[in-house]
Design a protein around this motif. Structure first.
Motif, PDB file in Angstrom:
ATOM      1  N   ALA A 132       0.831  -1.209   0.000  1.00  0.00           N
ATOM      2  CA  ALA A 132       0.000   0.000   0.000  1.00  0.00           C
ATOM      3  C   ALA A 132       0.863   1.256   0.000  1.00  0.00           C
ATOM      4  CB  ALA A 132      -0.921  -0.007   1.212  1.00  0.00           C
ATOM      5  N   SER A 133       1.902   1.264   0.835  1.00  0.00           N
ATOM      6  CA  SER A 133       2.804   2.412   0.880  1.00  0.00           C
ATOM      7  C   SER A 133       3.493   2.616  -0.468  1.00  0.00           C
ATOM      8  CB  SER A 133       3.853   2.200   1.983  1.00  0.00           C
ATOM      9  OG  SER A 133       4.789   3.252   1.996  1.00  0.00           O
ATOM     10  N   THR A 134       3.906   1.524  -1.077  1.00  0.00           N
ATOM     11  CA  THR A 134       4.550   1.603  -2.392  1.00  0.00           C
ATOM     12  C   THR A 134       3.589   2.145  -3.439  1.00  0.00           C
ATOM     13  OG1 THR A 134       5.996  -0.250  -1.836  1.00  0.00           O
ATOM     14  CG2 THR A 134       5.729   0.252  -4.166  1.00  0.00           C
ATOM     15  N   SER A 135       2.348   1.705  -3.403  1.00  0.00           N
ATOM     16  CA  SER A 135       1.351   2.154  -4.381  1.00  0.00           C
ATOM     17  C   SER A 135       1.042   3.637  -4.227  1.00  0.00           C
ATOM     18  CB  SER A 135       0.064   1.329  -4.234  1.00  0.00           C
ATOM     19  OG  SER A 135       0.311  -0.033  -4.527  1.00  0.00           O
ATOM     20  N   LEU A 136       0.980   4.108  -2.999  1.00  0.00           N
ATOM     21  CA  LEU A 136       0.790   5.539  -2.774  1.00  0.00           C
ATOM     22  C   LEU A 136       1.958   6.327  -3.360  1.00  0.00           C
ATOM     23  CD1 LEU A 136      -0.527   5.455   0.910  1.00  0.00           C
ATOM     24  CD2 LEU A 136      -1.816   6.188  -1.111  1.00  0.00           C
ATOM     25  N   GLY A 137       3.164   5.792  -3.183  1.00  0.00           N
ATOM     26  CA  GLY A 137       4.340   6.449  -3.745  1.00  0.00           C
ATOM     27  C   GLY A 137       4.317   6.494  -5.259  1.00  0.00           C
ATOM     28  N   LEU A 138       3.794   5.450  -5.868  1.00  0.00           N
ATOM     29  CA  LEU A 138       3.678   5.434  -7.330  1.00  0.00           C
ATOM     30  C   LEU A 138       2.828   6.597  -7.824  1.00  0.00           C
ATOM     31  CD1 LEU A 138       3.140   1.601  -7.829  1.00  0.00           C
ATOM     32  CD2 LEU A 138       4.993   2.919  -8.854  1.00  0.00           C
ATOM     33  N   SER A 139       1.729   6.853  -7.140  1.00  0.00           N
ATOM     34  CA  SER A 139       0.856   7.966  -7.525  1.00  0.00           C
ATOM     35  C   SER A 139       1.578   9.297  -7.350  1.00  0.00           C
ATOM     36  CB  SER A 139      -0.419   7.951  -6.679  1.00  0.00           C
ATOM     37  OG  SER A 139      -1.143   6.765  -6.883  1.00  0.00           O
ATOM     38  N   ARG A 140       2.278   9.449  -6.234  1.00  0.00           N
ATOM     39  CA  ARG A 140       3.016  10.685  -5.986  1.00  0.00           C
ATOM     40  C   ARG A 140       4.105  10.884  -7.046  1.00  0.00           C
ATOM     41  NH1 ARG A 140       5.601   9.757  -0.656  1.00  0.00           N
ATOM     42  NH2 ARG A 140       6.635  11.732  -1.144  1.00  0.00           N
ATOM     43  N   GLY A 141       4.779   9.796  -7.414  1.00  0.00           N
ATOM     44  CA  GLY A 141       5.821   9.892  -8.424  1.00  0.00           C
ATOM     45  C   GLY A 141       5.282  10.306  -9.772  1.00  0.00           C
ATOM     46  N   GLU A 142       4.127   9.761 -10.141  1.00  0.00           N
ATOM     47  CA  GLU A 142       3.518  10.118 -11.423  1.00  0.00           C
ATOM     48  C   GLU A 142       3.096  11.584 -11.431  1.00  0.00           C
ATOM     49  OE1 GLU A 142       2.433  10.019 -15.227  1.00  0.00           O
ATOM     50  OE2 GLU A 142       3.421   8.368 -14.183  1.00  0.00           O
ATOM     51  N   LEU A 143       2.498  12.047 -10.336  1.00  0.00           N
ATOM     52  CA  LEU A 143       2.100  13.450 -10.251  1.00  0.00           C
ATOM     53  C   LEU A 143       3.324  14.370 -10.309  1.00  0.00           C
ATOM     54  CD1 LEU A 143      -0.707  13.208  -7.544  1.00  0.00           C
ATOM     55  CD2 LEU A 143      -1.007  13.749  -9.976  1.00  0.00           C
ATOM     56  N   SER A 144       4.400  13.936  -9.660  1.00  0.00           N
ATOM     57  CA  SER A 144       5.640  14.712  -9.694  1.00  0.00           C
ATOM     58  C   SER A 144       6.179  14.813 -11.113  1.00  0.00           C
ATOM     59  CB  SER A 144       6.679  14.058  -8.775  1.00  0.00           C
ATOM     60  OG  SER A 144       7.930  14.690  -8.887  1.00  0.00           O
ATOM     61  N   GLN A 145       6.132  13.707 -11.842  1.00  0.00           N
ATOM     62  CA  GLN A 145       6.621  13.724 -13.221  1.00  0.00           C
ATOM     63  C   GLN A 145       5.788  14.663 -14.083  1.00  0.00           C
ATOM     64  OE1 GLN A 145       8.082  10.067 -15.107  1.00  0.00           O
ATOM     65  NE2 GLN A 145       6.622  10.427 -16.750  1.00  0.00           N
ATOM     66  N   MET A 146       4.476  14.635 -13.883  1.00  0.00           N
ATOM     67  CA  MET A 146       3.605  15.518 -14.650  1.00  0.00           C
ATOM     68  C   MET A 146       3.880  16.983 -14.312  1.00  0.00           C
ATOM     69  SD  MET A 146       0.082  13.317 -14.304  1.00  0.00           S
ATOM     70  CE  MET A 146      -0.935  14.570 -15.082  1.00  0.00           C
ATOM     71  N   ALA A 147       4.076  17.267 -13.020  1.00  0.00           N
ATOM     72  CA  ALA A 147       4.318  18.649 -12.596  1.00  0.00           C
ATOM     73  C   ALA A 147       5.652  19.169 -13.111  1.00  0.00           C
ATOM     74  CB  ALA A 147       4.271  18.743 -11.074  1.00  0.00           C
ATOM     75  N   ASP A 148       6.624  18.278 -13.270  1.00  0.00           N
ATOM     76  CA  ASP A 148       7.970  18.676 -13.684  1.00  0.00           C
ATOM     77  C   ASP A 148       8.181  18.622 -15.190  1.00  0.00           C
ATOM     78  OD1 ASP A 148       8.950  19.261 -11.141  1.00  0.00           O
ATOM     79  OD2 ASP A 148       9.475  17.177 -10.749  1.00  0.00           O
ATOM     80  N   ALA A 149       7.126  18.355 -15.950  1.00  0.00           N
ATOM     81  CA  ALA A 149       7.280  18.277 -17.409  1.00  0.00           C
ATOM     82  C   ALA A 149       7.838  19.587 -17.945  1.00  0.00           C
ATOM     83  CB  ALA A 149       5.935  17.969 -18.062  1.00  0.00           C
ATOM     84  N   GLY A 150       8.914  19.480 -18.701  1.00  0.00           N
ATOM     85  CA  GLY A 150       9.523  20.667 -19.302  1.00  0.00           C
ATOM     86  C   GLY A 150      10.358  21.501 -18.358  1.00  0.00           C
ATOM     87  N   ASN A 151      10.554  21.024 -17.121  1.00  0.00           N
ATOM     88  CA  ASN A 151      11.356  21.770 -16.157  1.00  0.00           C
ATOM     89  C   ASN A 151      12.830  21.432 -16.339  1.00  0.00           C
ATOM     90  OD1 ASN A 151      12.539  23.045 -13.990  1.00  0.00           O
ATOM     91  ND2 ASN A 151      11.677  21.652 -12.439  1.00  0.00           N
ATOM     92  N   HIS A 152      13.526  22.242 -17.109  1.00  0.00           N
ATOM     93  CA  HIS A 152      14.925  21.970 -17.417  1.00  0.00           C
ATOM     94  C   HIS A 152      15.872  22.383 -16.299  1.00  0.00           C
ATOM     95  CE1 HIS A 152      13.402  22.307 -21.789  1.00  0.00           C
ATOM     96  NE2 HIS A 152      13.283  21.079 -21.336  1.00  0.00           N
ATOM     97  N   MET A 153      15.297  22.854 -15.189  1.00  0.00           N
ATOM     98  CA  MET A 153      16.089  23.155 -13.990  1.00  0.00           C
ATOM     99  C   MET A 153      16.008  22.024 -12.970  1.00  0.00           C
ATOM    100  SD  MET A 153      17.405  25.976 -14.817  1.00  0.00           S
ATOM    101  CE  MET A 153      18.145  26.479 -13.256  1.00  0.00           C
ATOM    102  N   LEU A 154      15.384  20.917 -13.343  1.00  0.00           N
ATOM    103  CA  LEU A 154      15.239  19.786 -12.428  1.00  0.00           C
ATOM    104  C   LEU A 154      16.611  19.305 -11.973  1.00  0.00           C
ATOM    105  CD1 LEU A 154      12.799  17.944 -11.418  1.00  0.00           C
ATOM    106  CD2 LEU A 154      13.623  16.288 -13.100  1.00  0.00           C
ATOM    107  N   SER A 155      16.759  19.056 -10.669  1.00  0.00           N
ATOM    108  CA  SER A 155      18.051  18.624 -10.135  1.00  0.00           C
ATOM    109  C   SER A 155      18.171  17.106 -10.158  1.00  0.00           C
ATOM    110  CB  SER A 155      18.212  19.111  -8.696  1.00  0.00           C
ATOM    111  OG  SER A 155      17.310  18.444  -7.824  1.00  0.00           O
TER     112      SER A 155
END
Length: 332
Positions: free
Chosen positions: A150-173
């Motif tokens: 369950a914890s892993t699955s919640l993280g998967l959702s957070r990771g996907e949202l993070s990827q969407m939010a960071d689309a085109g962010n060329h300053m990503l570290s």
């Protein structure tokens, strides 16, 4: 049967297949049978769509890790089988949902569910696969195992949202990229290893070290996949070179290249066409992005093997080490 000389020349995956696959082919075959039965269970369009997802193939690396993480002297039993099926169902579900979010037409060189059945059926299929994973794992009676997944699955959702939010962010570290990869990829590898250790009676310390091994392995795997997006052949990867560039996903080869040559970002303005994507791929290579990313992937393989050294008393670490080596031994 390969000769000793041939095995010496072989890569890690070939060595694993020659030395260990006969021991694990049976459990893996049973896992595949159970996955097929669960995919077909809903019947009609939903069962057909889930079956199509399963038949698209894949490495089945996560179920294999459950079996490889079994304590020395312990047979692979019902609970490990349930864990293996559950982690693969979660992985399949995330692929379906990712394709819906990305509007992807191909997955592993085949039409995606969303391109064939549309969003509604695809979302229902992904939801069913997620739900089936927890049904299977809950039947083991282990609340600890269910909490892990369950914890892993919640993280998967957070990771996907993070990827969407960071689309085109060329300053990503680099650190932000690693955090996203940990959530989207590495944690499921970690959970597969931990479940294998948990259900075979490994000590708490060994289960923790297995989790660290899986996390580092997952990071190396994802980094190398991101390298292949710049270099891989479509016939082998199942997707166009530069897919991440086209949809704005910033990965570590680009991050490293931009550290050395930030002018590359000028080529990524708007929606890059094939010519621009090819130009970026060349510039990323010239700026050291691919070599730097390979170094990062190998670094995580070393860290994975360091974690293995701590559990050599409880597990046969040989096959796990070969699998770790194989993730950075792919064509790039």
């Amino acid at each position: 049967m390969s000769t000793p000389q041939e095995q010496t020349k072989a890569g890690p995956l070939e060595k694993f297949k020659a030395a260990y696959w006969p021991c694990f082919s049976g459990p893996m075959g049973e896992c595949e049978r159970r996955l097929s039965a669960l995919a077909a269970r809903p019947g009609r369009t939903l069962g057909e769509s889930c079956g199509l997802t399963l038949s698209a193939g894949g490495k089945r690396l996560r179920p294999l890790l459950v079996f490889l993480a079994t304590k020395k002297g312990e047979a692979i039993g019902e609970k490990q089988q349930a864990a293996a099926v559950a982690v693969e169902l979660v992985h399949m579900a995330t692929l379906v949902h990712d394709d819906v979010l990305d509007g992807a037409e191909l997955r592993r060189g085949l039409p995606t569910l969303v391109s064939r059945y549309g969003r509604l059926v695809s979302l229902a299929a992904g939801d069913y696969l997620f739900s089936a994973a927890f049904e299977v794992l809950s039947n083991t009676g282990s609340t600890e195992a269910v909490a892990m997944l369950a914890s892993t699955s919640l993280g998967l959702s957070r990771g996907e949202l993070s990827q969407m939010a960071d689309a085109g962010n060329h300053m990503l570290s680099r650190e932000e990229y690693i955090e996203r990869c940990t959530l989207k990829t590495a944690n499921l590898f970690s959970t597969a290893c931990r479940l294998g250790g948990l259900f075979s009676g490994c000590s708490e310390e060994a289960v923790g070290k297995l989790g660290e091994f899986g996390r580092c392995l997952g990071l190396a795997f994802q980094i190398f996949d991101d390298i292949l997006d710049f270099t891989g052949q479509t016939s082998r990867t199942g997707k166009k070179v530069g897919t991440d560039l086209r949809d704005g996903t910033v990965t570590i080869p680009l991050i490293i290249a931009l550290e050395n040559d930030h002018s590359i970002s000028e080529l990524l303005r708007g929606e890059p066409d094939n010519e621009a994507v090819s130009a970026v791929c060349r510039r990323v290579a010239a700026a050291g992005g691919l070599d730097g990313a390979r170094e990062e992937a190998v670094k995580y393989v070393y860290r994975a093997n360091d974690a293995l050294a701590a559990v050599s008393g409880e597990l046969d670490t040989g096959p796990l080490a070969l699998i770790a080596g194989s993730v950075v031994d792919r064509d790039a």
